[in-house]
Write an enzyme that holds these catalytic residues in place. Structure first.
Site, PDB file in Angstrom:
ATOM      1  N   GLU A  15      36.867  81.202  26.875  1.00 50.59           N
ATOM      2  CA  GLU A  15      37.923  80.282  27.320  1.00 50.59           C
ATOM      3  C   GLU A  15      39.303  80.886  27.096  1.00 50.59           C
ATOM      4  OE1 GLU A  15      39.020  77.752  28.709  1.00 50.59           O
ATOM      5  OE2 GLU A  15      37.472  76.236  28.990  1.00 50.59           O
ATOM      6  N   ARG A  93      37.093  68.318  18.246  1.00 46.92           N
ATOM      7  CA  ARG A  93      37.602  69.680  18.060  1.00 46.92           C
ATOM      8  C   ARG A  93      38.756  69.953  19.010  1.00 46.92           C
ATOM      9  NH1 ARG A  93      36.379  72.944  22.327  1.00 46.92           N
ATOM     10  NH2 ARG A  93      34.483  72.543  23.559  1.00 46.92           N
ATOM     11  N   ASN A  95      40.582  72.011  21.990  1.00 39.61           N
ATOM     12  CA  ASN A  95      40.122  72.642  23.226  1.00 39.61           C
ATOM     13  C   ASN A  95      41.271  73.462  23.811  1.00 39.61           C
ATOM     14  OD1 ASN A  95      37.774  72.998  24.889  1.00 39.61           O
ATOM     15  ND2 ASN A  95      38.739  71.754  26.477  1.00 39.61           N
ATOM     16  N   ASP A 113      30.591  65.520  21.696  1.00 39.06           N
ATOM     17  CA  ASP A 113      29.649  64.862  22.609  1.00 39.06           C
ATOM     18  C   ASP A 113      30.301  64.453  23.925  1.00 39.06           C
ATOM     19  OD1 ASP A 113      31.182  62.644  21.938  1.00 39.06           O
ATOM     20  OD2 ASP A 113      29.570  61.585  20.891  1.00 39.06           O
ATOM     21  N   ASN A 138      41.915  69.667  29.088  1.00 36.05           N
ATOM     22  CA  ASN A 138      41.717  71.043  29.519  1.00 36.05           C
ATOM     23  C   ASN A 138      43.012  71.663  30.017  1.00 36.05           C
ATOM     24  OD1 ASN A 138      39.612  72.991  29.445  1.00 36.05           O
ATOM     25  ND2 ASN A 138      38.199  71.483  30.276  1.00 36.05           N
ATOM     26  N   ASP A 186      38.647  73.014  35.236  1.00 34.83           N
ATOM     27  CA  ASP A 186      38.693  73.421  33.835  1.00 34.83           C
ATOM     28  C   ASP A 186      40.075  74.004  33.533  1.00 34.83           C
ATOM     29  OD1 ASP A 186      38.056  74.431  31.255  1.00 34.83           O
ATOM     30  OD2 ASP A 186      35.977  74.775  31.824  1.00 34.83           O
TER      31      ASP A 186
END
Length: 275
Positions: A15, A93, A95, A113, A138, A186
């Site tokens: 990423e 978390r 990103n 999740d 994102n 994304d």
């Protein structure tokens, strides 16, 4: 226009590619393996972080700023770590993240999740909660004139756009810029013509949109899960694309690599984090 393998990383969840013009290196994270790769023709310098790392960006003073599981931290040029902002939430978390034209970090979060509404978007410098109900926070990017900020919450299948107050850097008037019908948007970048480029997870492609939101180019890539893209190289004309193997029974030989599309367009320099 064809994608080639630039670096064979075998990443689980590659990423956040960022071109560091000062060092001529491409910075990439492998989120769940807690690794920051600093790539160059001379090799791969790997930083192993203490927590899952969603993004890593260069600092103006040297070193890196990282979006970790429990908040944002900084590595100095000598490798010393310190927390800048902590917001630990069980099951969540960091990103994707991006540095704005004024040197502030915008850092997103998500639940492991992918629970709906479980993520946030923060602006770090003076820390402000900006979006409190994201699902998979994102891509974040700005127009060349700094008057627009593009933002992706992948769960929505939309690319949204905000107006930017150029005095404060804050954003307002969120609206839909474009939608993705196949796959999920994304990470992204914006080129010098003001066109967003978006990696499409489960879409095997990178999309380019005109400033009015029209899809005008689809560049296919040889793997199902491209995750993000950035322009790099000496003249910022090569588009680098990170990819993932996670969740794929048969990821194929190119998944997990960093791909490059030579001469894809003209990129913009990536600002360094000012703190």
């Amino acid at each position: 226009m064809r994608a080639e393998v630039a670096y064979e990383l075998g990443a689980e969840l590659g990423e956040g590619p960022t071109w560091d013009a000062r060092t001529g290196r491409l910075i990439v994270v492998d989120i769940l393996r807690a690794r920051v790769h600093q790539l160059s023709p001379g090799g791969d310098e790997v930083l192993r972080t203490s927590q899952h790392v969603g993004a890593a960006k260069p600092r103006a003073s040297g070193g890196l700023v990282v979006n970790l599981r429990d908040g944002v931290g900084c590595y100095s040029a000598d490798g010393t770590f310190s927390w800048l902002a902590e917001w630990p939430v069980p099951g969540r978390r960091g990103n994707d993240a991006a540095v704005d034209p004024w040197g502030r970090l915008w850092a997103g979060t998500m639940r492991y999740d992918e629970g709906e509404g479980g993520g946030c978007l923060y602006r770090v410098g003076e820390t402000i909660d900006l979006i409190t109900d994201a699902t998979v926070s994102n891509g974040i990017a700005w127009s060349p004139d700094h008057r627009l900020m593009y933002y992706i919450d992948s769960h929505t299948r939309r690319i949204d756009v905000f107006d930017v107050d150029t005095d404060t850097g804050l954003v307002h008037d969120r609206r839909t810029f474009a939608t993705v019908d196949t796959g999920f948007p994304d990470g992204m970048t914006v080129d010098a013509d003001g066109c967003p480029w978006v990696a499409v997870w489960d879409g095997s492609a990178v999309h380019r949109y005109t400033p009015d939101g029209r899809l005008d180019r689809v560049v296919e890539v040889p793997c199902a899960r491209p995750t993000a893209c950035t322009f790099g190289g000496a003249d910022l004309r090569d588009l680098y694309v990170t990819t993932a193997t996670i969740g794929l029974d048969d990821p194929g030989p190119f998944a997990g690599s960093v791909l490059v599309i030579p001469g894809a367009g003209q990129g913009l320099p990536s600002p360094a984090f000012a703190w």
